[in-house]
Write a protein that holds these residues in place. Structure first.
Motif, PDB file in Angstrom:
ATOM      1  N   UNK A 121      12.511 -12.729   8.589  1.00 54.40           N
ATOM      2  CA  UNK A 121      10.973 -11.954   9.103  1.00 54.40           C
ATOM      3  C   UNK A 121      10.166 -11.820   8.522  1.00 54.40           C
ATOM      4  N   UNK A 122      10.057 -10.860   7.365  1.00 54.68           N
ATOM      5  CA  UNK A 122       9.209 -10.176   7.203  1.00 54.68           C
ATOM      6  C   UNK A 122       9.589 -11.362   5.580  1.00 54.68           C
ATOM      7  N   UNK A 123       9.967 -12.185   5.273  1.00 54.78           N
ATOM      8  CA  UNK A 123       9.019 -12.585   3.631  1.00 54.78           C
ATOM      9  C   UNK A 123       9.466 -12.282   3.000  1.00 54.78           C
ATOM     10  N   UNK A 124       9.814 -11.007   2.895  1.00 53.78           N
ATOM     11  CA  UNK A 124      10.199 -10.593   1.456  1.00 53.78           C
ATOM     12  C   UNK A 124      10.503  -9.089   1.588  1.00 53.78           C
ATOM     13  N   UNK A 125      11.731  -8.748   0.586  1.00 50.65           N
ATOM     14  CA  UNK A 125      12.556  -7.811   0.618  1.00 50.65           C
ATOM     15  C   UNK A 125      12.399  -6.495  -0.773  1.00 50.65           C
ATOM     16  N   UNK A 126      12.755  -5.320  -0.366  1.00 47.54           N
ATOM     17  CA  UNK A 126      12.663  -4.732  -1.551  1.00 47.54           C
ATOM     18  C   UNK A 126      14.225  -4.775  -2.522  1.00 47.54           C
ATOM     19  N   UNK A 127      14.499  -4.470  -3.413  1.00 47.23           N
ATOM     20  CA  UNK A 127      15.842  -4.257  -3.823  1.00 47.23           C
ATOM     21  C   UNK A 127      16.010  -3.321  -5.084  1.00 47.23           C
TER      22      UNK A 127
END
Length: 316
Positions: A160-166
């Motif tokens: 959905x967002x193309x990116x994700x923090x972790x």
């Protein structure tokens, strides 16, 4: 995937002991004085408290459901070299394993006659989805199946967002924050991520031009069920790509279902590759067998370096 480790041990305090002792004392006293009425044994039984599950046991038995493993596998799938490695002497060519698995699939697929093959790919045990996204560079429809719901949720967020923090553990409670990003050139709308069991795949999936299962076999409760399903999943002329580090453990797979790592009735050692050739040989032609390295970081100083066996097959 790919996807990766115990037994519940509960100690129950015998809370009923006090009740039993009290009952015995009351019985003895009543026999002499008759001053204390003795209740019927089962009139008001003292409830025995249920043991509280140890959170550590729960985590160990559901390792792929924990945020810790989501973070570690996000790093495995999307981490940059300077995020994964803290030392110059580590094996750089072991990074980006899920991307390299996708490349193996695409390179093999480009060498076959695709005119009669479904332009669909199936990534079984997709983990955090990197291989599925890589397959979308070539295939119009790419399905990633994963049993862990937190992994599926993370894949869908990336879609959905193309990116994700972790967060990634450095030492103890000290963490660094990174961002997983999907290559902007990948059409994410071609991907679909679903929760499911590789040992009980629905017939509704249809057939594919390419099926891949990276580091999945030795984490299945019955890998034979998965292997038996493959001839119907891979279209004639299509490709099957398997990788496995052959780390058979009773924690995941009962010994009677191990593909390798045991002795036959004549005392000869049986390898996973032996069994794959025997089980798949009727329906698939072995194209290539090779070793692939990969690297999983746990902390800045504790890591796993693994050599997995990759095999590429063509459906007869």
């Amino acid at each position: 995937m790919a996807n990766i480790f115990q037994q519940h041990k509960y100690t129950i305090a015998i809370a009923a002991t006090g009740a039993v002792a009290g009952f015995a004392a009351a019985k003895l006293l009543s026999s002499h004085t008759h001053a204390v009425p003795v209740p019927e044994q089962n009139q008001h039984p003292t409830p025995i408290p249920k043991p509280t599950p140890d959170p550590k046991d729960e985590e160990e038995n559901n390792i792929y459901e924990t945020q810790k493993y989501v973070n570690e596998y996000l790093l495995l799938h999307y981490g940059e070299a300077d995020e994964v490695l803290r030392h110059s002497f580590v094996p750089m060519d072991s990074l980006e394993f899920p991307r390299r698995v996708g490349k193996e699939c695409l390179d093999a697929y480009r060498s076959v006659d695709k005119s009669k093959l479904p332009n669909r790919a199936f990534d079984v045990g997709c983990g955090l989805g990197r291989t599925t996204f890589e397959l979308a560079r070539e295939f119009e429809e790419c399905i990633g199946l994963e049993q862990s719901q937190p992994f599926v949720d993370a894949c869908n967020k990336l879609k959905q967002d193309g990116e994700m923090p972790y967060n990634v553990c450095e030492e103890g409670d000290v963490h660094s924050t990174y961002t997983a990003r999907i290559d902007a050139r990948v059409d994410r709308t071609r991907t679909k991520f679903v929760q499911g069991d590789a040992c009980d795949l629905s017939l509704d999936f249809g057939q594919f031009g390419c099926v891949v299962a990276a580091n999945l076999l030795c984490r299945l409760p019955n890998p034979y069920k998965f292997l038996e399903r493959l001839p119907n999943l891979v279209a004639s002329g299509g490709l099957l790509v398997l990788t496995t580090p052959c780390t058979w453990l009773t924690q995941f797979t009962p010994k009677k279902y191990w593909l390798g790592g045991h002795y036959d009735q004549n005392g000869r050692p049986v390898t996973t590759f032996d069994t794959l050739k025997r089980v798949l040989g009727t329906d698939f032609i072995l194209i290539e067998e090779k070793n692939m390295r990969f690297f999983i970081r746990e902390t800045a100083r504790k890591n796993q370096w693994v050599v997995t066996q990759a095999t590429i097959w063509r459906r007869r």
